[in-house]
Write an enzyme that holds these catalytic residues in place. Structure first.
Site, PDB file in Angstrom:
ATOM      1  N   LYS A  22       0.643  -0.166  14.423  1.00  0.00           N
ATOM      2  CA  LYS A  22      -0.632  -0.447  15.098  1.00  0.00           C
ATOM      3  C   LYS A  22      -0.561   0.039  16.540  1.00  0.00           C
ATOM      4  CE  LYS A  22      -2.395  -4.458  12.602  1.00  0.00           C
ATOM      5  NZ  LYS A  22      -3.543  -3.713  12.085  1.00  0.00           N
ATOM      6  N   HIS A  67       0.812  -1.221   0.000  1.00  0.00           N
ATOM      7  CA  HIS A  67       0.000   0.000   0.000  1.00  0.00           C
ATOM      8  C   HIS A  67       0.854   1.284   0.000  1.00  0.00           C
ATOM      9  CE1 HIS A  67      -3.168  -2.758   0.785  1.00  0.00           C
ATOM     10  NE2 HIS A  67      -2.905  -2.924   2.054  1.00  0.00           N
TER      11      HIS A  67
END
Ligand SMILES: NC(=O)c1ccc[n+]([C@@H]2O[C@H](COP(=O)([O-])OP(=O)(O)OC[C@H]3O[C@@H](n4cnc5c(N)ncnc54)[C@H](OP(=O)(O)O)[C@@H]3O)[C@@H](O)[C@H]2O)c1
Length: 452
Positions: free
Chosen positions: A325, A227
């Site tokens: 994260k 991505h």
């Protein structure tokens, strides 16, 4: 005749969470042909009715923005076939049932991509068929190359859609409009004027029960191999002749080929995993204490690297990519920082350089500038021309599916891009595996690891 969509892995999380909602959006927008059908293939036993009930539930949970009647219409198009996707006979049965010239979507764990494609090769696909393959595409350069070879034995490249749903997000597509439909930016879009580029995808979400996949992947493979490199390619590519599949893929591949992997792994890369902490009032345990995590794997939940691009336009400009994260804030943006003005005629006041941000969720664009102050007109004030964009009618997967069903490759990743992306990250993975870069820690809810 409309090509049926055959979803291999049609009972999985991706299908329930993104593909079915995307299809429901298309149905609602009147963008699905009346005779469009969708056949899901999965391993467990079940009837069409069982599958439709499951799909109805998934749509209730993940597509409540789509009116009930459109969701119901989509459910009426669905069928289910039990079978193993790596068995040619099972696939043959599914394709016979779907009929016509299919679009086959591999919504499968990437560990079965190759065997599935080999099995599809034994069955054979009719002319005009297409195959979509989810990410991650392969496990390294060699594996991606072999996967490409298997695909090309099955179909020509222009019938292959390697999926990276970020290419279909509003923010990423906006970059094309911003760069190539305005006169303003392109003349300063180079090493002469740009100081650095940051491509950031920080999430507050932790593991969310996805250890099975994530603990063997980690942040680098999950986000920075695909991505974020796709975003880099769009920020850095040369202007395309047209906004179509071949032109965009060629320009993106060109720039990826020019990316030089980090020169000094200890200096230019960072890996870390989160420890217990609080994110937005929610307690998160240590990553290593999450169910299904094997601490000995040393999987990173935060990855960062800086690369340069060896071409005339970008020589010497650092591109920093980072994603993690369980961070303190959802900061998801592409940031282009310009160089300071050559001479500042405002006394000894300092001025921050101009900054252009393309942000995700909410999708927007902002240009931070120095303007004359409202108080003393000879003082500088920092102001942003900021725009938040309205939510698009189609989600990224809705748009991807629309283009896929139409046979349009404008959002698809090419064979060369898939291989080049692995070429860039493979040396990083090797250095990390060899212990050349320490695995740092950061408390959940913090800004991430501190380098040094
Ligand atoms: N989930 C996401 O949020 C997300 C986002 C972006 C990309 N992706 C990508 O999408 C793909 C699928 O992910 P997922 O999360 O949907 O995985 P998942 O929930 O594990 O689902 C995988 C699906 O594949 C089927 N399957 C596995 N092996 C099979 C076999 N040998 N024969 C027939 N069916 C088989 C499973 O069928 P059974 O249930 O019957 O075993 C299930 O329907 C992956 O490549 C992933 O990287 C996922």
């Amino acid at each position: 005749m409309t090509r049926p969509l055959v979803v291999l892995g049609g009972s999985g999380d991706l299908t329930g969470r993104f593909l079915l909602p995307g299809l429901a959006e298309l149905d609602d927008a009147g963008e699905l042909a009346d005779d469009q059908t969708v056949l899901a293939v999965g391993r467990h036993d079940g009837s069409d009715d069982d599958y439709r009930s499951w799909a109805r539930e998934q749509l209730g949970e993940h597509a409540d923005h789509v009116p009930e009647e459109s969701r119901a219409r989509l459910v009426g198009r669905l069928g289910y076939q039990q079978g193993s996707v790596t068995e040619a006979d099972d696939l043959r049965r599914a394709l016979e049932r779907a009929g016509g010239v299919p679009v086959v979507y591999l919504a499968l764990p990437n560990t079965v991509f190759r065997d599935t494609l080999e099995a599809l090769g034994q069955v054979g696909l009719p002319e005009g068929a297409a195959v979509a393959v989810e990410k991650p595409f392969g496990t390294g350069v060699e594996d991606a190359r072999e996967l490409n070879a298997v695909l090309h034995r099955l179909l020509p490249e222009d019938a292959v859609h390697r999926v990276d749903h970020f290419t279909a997000t509003q923010t990423v597509l906006n970059l094309l409009g911003l760069r190539f439909a305005n006169r303003l930016f392109e003349p300063v879009w180079n090493a002469g004027h740009v100081e650095r580029v940051d491509i950031v995808f920080d999430e507050t979400l932790g593991l969310e029960g996805r250890a099975g996949y994530y603990d063997t992947a980690g942040a680098l493979r999950d986000m920075l191999q695909n991505h974020l490199l796709q975003q880099l390619a769009l920020v850095a590519m040369e202007p395309p002749a047209a906004i179509d599949g071949p032109s965009l893929a060629a320009r993106r591949a060109d720039v990826l080929r020019a990316v030089r992997p980090p020169a000094d792994m200890a200096r230019d890369t960072l890996r870390a995993r989160y420890t217990a902490g609080t994110v937005a009032g929610r307690e998160l345990p240590d990553y290593t204490a999450e169910e299904g995590v094997d601490p000995d794997r040393g999987t990173e939940t935060y990855a960062e690297y800086t690369v340069t691009i060896d071409n005339w336009r970008w020589a010497g400009v650092p591109f920093r990519l980072r994603s993690g994260k369980a961070l303190g804030a959802d900061r998801q943006e592409m940031v282009i920082r310009f160089k300071p003005v050559p001479h500042l005629a405002f006394g000894d006041g300092a001025a921050e350089p101009d900054v252009l941000r393309l942000t995700f969720d909410p999708d927007g664009v902002s240009l931070e500038l120095n303007l004359n102050g409202a108080g003393d007109p000879f003082d500088l004030e920092r102001r942003a021309l900021a725009l938040e964009l309205p939510t698009r009618r189609l989600s990224a997967y809705g748009l991807l599916l629309r283009e896929l069903l139409a046979g349009n490759r404008v959002l698809s990743v090419s064979a060369a891009e898939a291989e080049e992306s692995w070429r860039i990250v493979e040396p990083i993975l090797a250095a990390w595996a060899a212990g050349e870069v320490p695995l740092r820690e950061y408390p959940a809810g913090s800004d991430g690891p501190v380098p040094g």
